[in-house]
Design a protein around this motif. Structure first.
Motif, PDB file in Angstrom:
ATOM      1  N   GLU A  33       0.826  -1.206   0.000  1.00 38.54           N
ATOM      2  CA  GLU A  33       0.000   0.000   0.000  1.00 38.54           C
ATOM      3  C   GLU A  33       0.862   1.259   0.000  1.00 38.54           C
ATOM      4  OE1 GLU A  33      -4.186  -1.256   2.150  1.00 38.54           O
ATOM      5  OE2 GLU A  33      -2.527  -0.542   3.415  1.00 38.54           O
ATOM      6  N   SER A  34       1.958   1.218   0.753  1.00 36.10           N
ATOM      7  CA  SER A  34       2.845   2.368   0.829  1.00 36.10           C
ATOM      8  C   SER A  34       3.534   2.630  -0.506  1.00 36.10           C
ATOM      9  CB  SER A  34       3.895   2.155   1.926  1.00 36.10           C
ATOM     10  OG  SER A  34       4.842   3.189   1.942  1.00 36.10           O
ATOM     11  N   LEU A  35       4.019   1.566  -1.157  1.00 38.19           N
ATOM     12  CA  LEU A  35       4.760   1.732  -2.410  1.00 38.19           C
ATOM     13  C   LEU A  35       3.835   2.010  -3.594  1.00 38.19           C
ATOM     14  CD1 LEU A  35       7.511  -1.015  -2.121  1.00 38.19           C
ATOM     15  CD2 LEU A  35       7.685   1.408  -1.584  1.00 38.19           C
ATOM     16  N   LEU A  36       2.665   1.344  -3.623  1.00 37.87           N
ATOM     17  CA  LEU A  36       1.758   1.493  -4.762  1.00 37.87           C
ATOM     18  C   LEU A  36       0.804   2.661  -4.602  1.00 37.87           C
ATOM     19  CD1 LEU A  36       0.826  -2.237  -5.496  1.00 37.87           C
ATOM     20  CD2 LEU A  36       2.812  -0.924  -6.241  1.00 37.87           C
ATOM     21  N   LYS A  37       0.765   3.243  -3.392  1.00 42.87           N
ATOM     22  CA  LYS A  37      -0.123   4.379  -3.106  1.00 42.87           C
ATOM     23  C   LYS A  37      -1.585   4.037  -3.393  1.00 42.87           C
ATOM     24  CE  LYS A  37       3.355   7.139  -2.103  1.00 42.87           C
ATOM     25  NZ  LYS A  37       4.444   6.170  -2.069  1.00 42.87           N
ATOM     26  N   LYS A  38      -2.005   2.873  -2.914  1.00 39.57           N
ATOM     27  CA  LYS A  38      -3.392   2.452  -3.084  1.00 39.57           C
ATOM     28  C   LYS A  38      -3.779   1.553  -1.917  1.00 39.57           C
ATOM     29  CE  LYS A  38      -4.344  -0.858  -5.986  1.00 39.57           C
ATOM     30  NZ  LYS A  38      -4.461  -1.664  -7.229  1.00 39.57           N
ATOM     31  N   GLU A  39      -5.075   1.492  -1.634  1.00 37.72           N
ATOM     32  CA  GLU A  39      -5.564   0.635  -0.558  1.00 37.72           C
ATOM     33  C   GLU A  39      -5.795  -0.776  -1.088  1.00 37.72           C
ATOM     34  OE1 GLU A  39      -8.887   2.033   1.621  1.00 37.72           O
ATOM     35  OE2 GLU A  39      -7.995   3.985   2.081  1.00 37.72           O
ATOM     36  N   ILE A  40      -5.375  -1.744  -0.309  1.00 36.25           N
ATOM     37  CA  ILE A  40      -5.594  -3.153  -0.632  1.00 36.25           C
ATOM     38  C   ILE A  40      -6.418  -3.738   0.508  1.00 36.25           C
ATOM     39  CG2 ILE A  40      -4.500  -5.389  -1.047  1.00 36.25           C
ATOM     40  CD1 ILE A  40      -2.025  -3.846  -2.026  1.00 36.25           C
ATOM     41  N   GLU A  41      -7.575  -4.265   0.180  1.00 35.82           N
ATOM     42  CA  GLU A  41      -8.504  -4.692   1.235  1.00 35.82           C
ATOM     43  C   GLU A  41      -7.911  -5.764   2.124  1.00 35.82           C
ATOM     44  OE1 GLU A  41     -13.103  -6.345   1.667  1.00 35.82           O
ATOM     45  OE2 GLU A  41     -12.371  -5.585  -0.250  1.00 35.82           O
ATOM     46  N   ASP A  42      -7.313  -6.763   1.523  1.00 35.37           N
ATOM     47  CA  ASP A  42      -6.703  -7.850   2.288  1.00 35.37           C
ATOM     48  C   ASP A  42      -5.832  -8.655   1.338  1.00 35.37           C
ATOM     49  OD1 ASP A  42      -6.073  -9.352   4.460  1.00 35.37           O
ATOM     50  OD2 ASP A  42      -7.963 -10.461   4.564  1.00 35.37           O
ATOM     51  N   ILE A  43      -4.844  -9.378   1.860  1.00 36.96           N
ATOM     52  CA  ILE A  43      -4.008 -10.202   0.987  1.00 36.96           C
ATOM     53  C   ILE A  43      -3.821 -11.583   1.598  1.00 36.96           C
ATOM     54  CG2 ILE A  43      -2.733  -8.233   0.075  1.00 36.96           C
ATOM     55  CD1 ILE A  43      -0.350  -9.173   1.760  1.00 36.96           C
ATOM     56  N   ASP A  44      -3.393 -12.500   0.749  1.00 40.66           N
ATOM     57  CA  ASP A  44      -3.147 -13.873   1.177  1.00 40.66           C
ATOM     58  C   ASP A  44      -1.746 -14.281   0.718  1.00 40.66           C
ATOM     59  OD1 ASP A  44      -3.852 -16.569   2.126  1.00 40.66           O
ATOM     60  OD2 ASP A  44      -3.804 -17.090   0.004  1.00 40.66           O
ATOM     61  N   LEU A  45      -0.987 -14.897   1.611  1.00 46.39           N
ATOM     62  CA  LEU A  45       0.342 -15.434   1.295  1.00 46.39           C
ATOM     63  C   LEU A  45       0.309 -16.925   1.542  1.00 46.39           C
ATOM     64  CD1 LEU A  45       2.456 -12.742   3.200  1.00 46.39           C
ATOM     65  CD2 LEU A  45       2.024 -12.798   0.752  1.00 46.39           C
ATOM     66  N   ASP A  46       1.051 -17.698   0.723  1.00 46.33           N
ATOM     67  CA  ASP A  46       0.960 -19.144   0.880  1.00 46.33           C
ATOM     68  C   ASP A  46       2.305 -19.853   0.987  1.00 46.33           C
ATOM     69  OD1 ASP A  46       1.877 -18.888  -1.677  1.00 46.33           O
ATOM     70  OD2 ASP A  46       0.108 -19.751  -2.646  1.00 46.33           O
ATOM     71  N   ALA A  47       3.408 -19.101   1.114  1.00 47.33           N
ATOM     72  CA  ALA A  47       4.725 -19.742   1.208  1.00 47.33           C
ATOM     73  C   ALA A  47       5.094 -19.966   2.676  1.00 47.33           C
ATOM     74  CB  ALA A  47       5.785 -18.893   0.525  1.00 47.33           C
ATOM     75  N   ASN A  48       6.058 -20.875   2.900  1.00 42.39           N
ATOM     76  CA  ASN A  48       6.587 -21.102   4.241  1.00 42.39           C
ATOM     77  C   ASN A  48       8.075 -21.402   4.135  1.00 42.39           C
ATOM     78  OD1 ASN A  48       6.824 -23.888   3.496  1.00 42.39           O
ATOM     79  ND2 ASN A  48       4.669 -24.173   4.021  1.00 42.39           N
ATOM     80  N   LEU A  49       8.736 -21.582   5.273  1.00 41.31           N
ATOM     81  CA  LEU A  49      10.185 -21.782   5.268  1.00 41.31           C
ATOM     82  C   LEU A  49      10.573 -23.063   4.538  1.00 41.31           C
ATOM     83  CD1 LEU A  49      12.924 -20.733   6.150  1.00 41.31           C
ATOM     84  CD2 LEU A  49      12.641 -21.930   8.318  1.00 41.31           C
ATOM     85  N   GLU A  50       9.738 -24.103   4.639  1.00 44.64           N
ATOM     86  CA  GLU A  50      10.036 -25.359   3.945  1.00 44.64           C
ATOM     87  C   GLU A  50      10.060 -25.142   2.445  1.00 44.64           C
ATOM     88  OE1 GLU A  50      11.139 -29.099   3.219  1.00 44.64           O
ATOM     89  OE2 GLU A  50      10.917 -28.250   5.228  1.00 44.64           O
ATOM     90  N   PHE A  51       9.095 -24.353   1.943  1.00 48.34           N
ATOM     91  CA  PHE A  51       9.064 -24.023   0.509  1.00 48.34           C
ATOM     92  C   PHE A  51      10.320 -23.256   0.108  1.00 48.34           C
ATOM     93  CE2 PHE A  51       8.209 -20.657  -2.581  1.00 48.34           C
ATOM     94  CZ  PHE A  51       7.858 -21.404  -3.688  1.00 48.34           C
ATOM     95  N   ILE A  52      10.696 -22.270   0.924  1.00 53.00           N
ATOM     96  CA  ILE A  52      11.877 -21.452   0.617  1.00 53.00           C
ATOM     97  C   ILE A  52      13.117 -22.329   0.587  1.00 53.00           C
ATOM     98  CG2 ILE A  52      13.346 -19.587   1.461  1.00 53.00           C
ATOM     99  CD1 ILE A  52      10.825 -18.336   2.670  1.00 53.00           C
ATOM    100  N   ARG A  53      13.257 -23.225   1.565  1.00 51.89           N
ATOM    101  CA  ARG A  53      14.431 -24.100   1.639  1.00 51.89           C
ATOM    102  C   ARG A  53      14.514 -24.998   0.414  1.00 51.89           C
ATOM    103  NH1 ARG A  53      12.808 -27.352   5.059  1.00 51.89           N
ATOM    104  NH2 ARG A  53      13.236 -26.168   6.954  1.00 51.89           N
TER     105      ARG A  53
END
Length: 306
Positions: A33-53
């Motif tokens: 929101e800060s970088l894009l200068k717009k409101e985002i109602e809500d977001i979803d993330l689906d990664a975890n440390l196991e995925f990153i590893r």
């Protein structure tokens, strides 16, 4: 006792843990929101440390941060440490692929949702070095009537840290989240923490990540891999230059005239590029990087590997 290196948010592993894993939705939402200068109602993330590893071990690089809002619009955030000539094509192809893969065979085009790619550049982005703005936004516009946008379904945000720092020095502009990325222990971030709770949360999470042995190990490995790769490329360039100088000198001496020296140097440069390309092929470096580094075409490089 040796002091352990404190990894900044610009490290790919740390960046992904901070902004791309479950539980960090509040931080990532405020960051966008800060970088894009717009409101985002809500977001979803689906990664975890196991995925990153697993992704790091398989690819020796980290996946993009991907967030979706409640309307299923997708935000792809990438930390880009180095400038390469092919980056415009790479990010445009990534945006187009993310856009079209939303559709299944039975779907309609009306189901397509917006794709926004946010690129954080630690060096200046190629082909736009002469633009002073540190945050530029790119989409499909009419060539002459530039206020007419064909579609804003694909939007590319390029944020160049060197230009931001220059604007900060010249005009005193402070962007709290960019300050956090480059100097999380700086005075500006300390002040921002008093006003923005999410900045405080991000600083606390950054400190926790730097105390997590597994995250630190992955961050160290990712850093060392980049250093090794940079050193290998520098060494190959130097070897190639030395080879070109020797061959150019030998041919120049043999012919004894200035044109012979020029031809020798040119031939030396050609051989140097081939030698560099051969070594990069042996190291299994990506074809686009070899082409960008040596200036050879794909066909010329493939002939060396025949």
């Amino acid at each position: 006792m040796t002091q352990r290196q404190f990894h900044l948010p610009t490290n790919d592993i740390i960046f992904h843990c901070l902004f791309g894993t479950k539980g960090q939705e509040r931080i990532t939402k405020d960051f966008l929101e800060s970088l894009l200068k717009k409101e985002i109602e809500d977001i979803d993330l689906d990664a975890n440390l196991e995925f990153i590893r697993s992704y790091y071990e398989d690819k020796l690089q980290i996946a993009d941060v991907v967030a979706k809002d409640v309307n299923k619009n997708k935000y792809i955030i990438e930390m880009q440490n180095r400038k390469y000539g092919y980056l415009p094509q790479r990010f445009l192809s990534s945006a187009c692929k993310a856009y079209i893969t939303q559709l299944k065979a039975s779907d309609k085009y009306e189901k397509l949702k917006k794709i926004a790619i946010v690129i954080i550049m630690l060096e200046k982005f190629p082909k736009i070095e002469n633009i002073d703005k540190y945050h530029t936004i790119w989409n499909f516009r009419e060539q002459l009537e530039k206020d007419k946008i064909l579609t804003d379904d694909i939007e590319i945000h390029i944020i160049e840290i060197p230009k931001y720092l220059k604007q900060k020095e010249k005009h005193g502009i402070i962007e709290p989240w960019l300050e956090f990325l480059v100097n999380p222990k700086g005075e500006e971030v300390q002040e921002a923490m008093k006003e923005y709770k999410t900045i405080q949360e991000a600083v606390d999470e950054l400190n926790r990540l730097n105390e997590n042995d597994e995250v630190r190990m992955l961050a160290d490995l990712q850093l060392f891999a980049k250093l090794d790769r940079n050193s290998q490329l520098a060494e190959m360039r130097e070897e190639g230059l030395e080879l070109g100088r020797r061959e150019g000198l030998e041919i120049g001496k043999a012919e004894g005239i200035e044109i012979g020296k020029a031809e020798g140097r040119e031939e030396g440069r050609k051989e140097q590029k081939k030698d560099i390309a051969k070594k990069m092929l042996e190291l299994k470096i990506d074809m686009e990087i070899i082409m960008n580094t040596t200036g050879l075409s794909k066909e010329q490089i493939e002939e060396l590997n025949a």
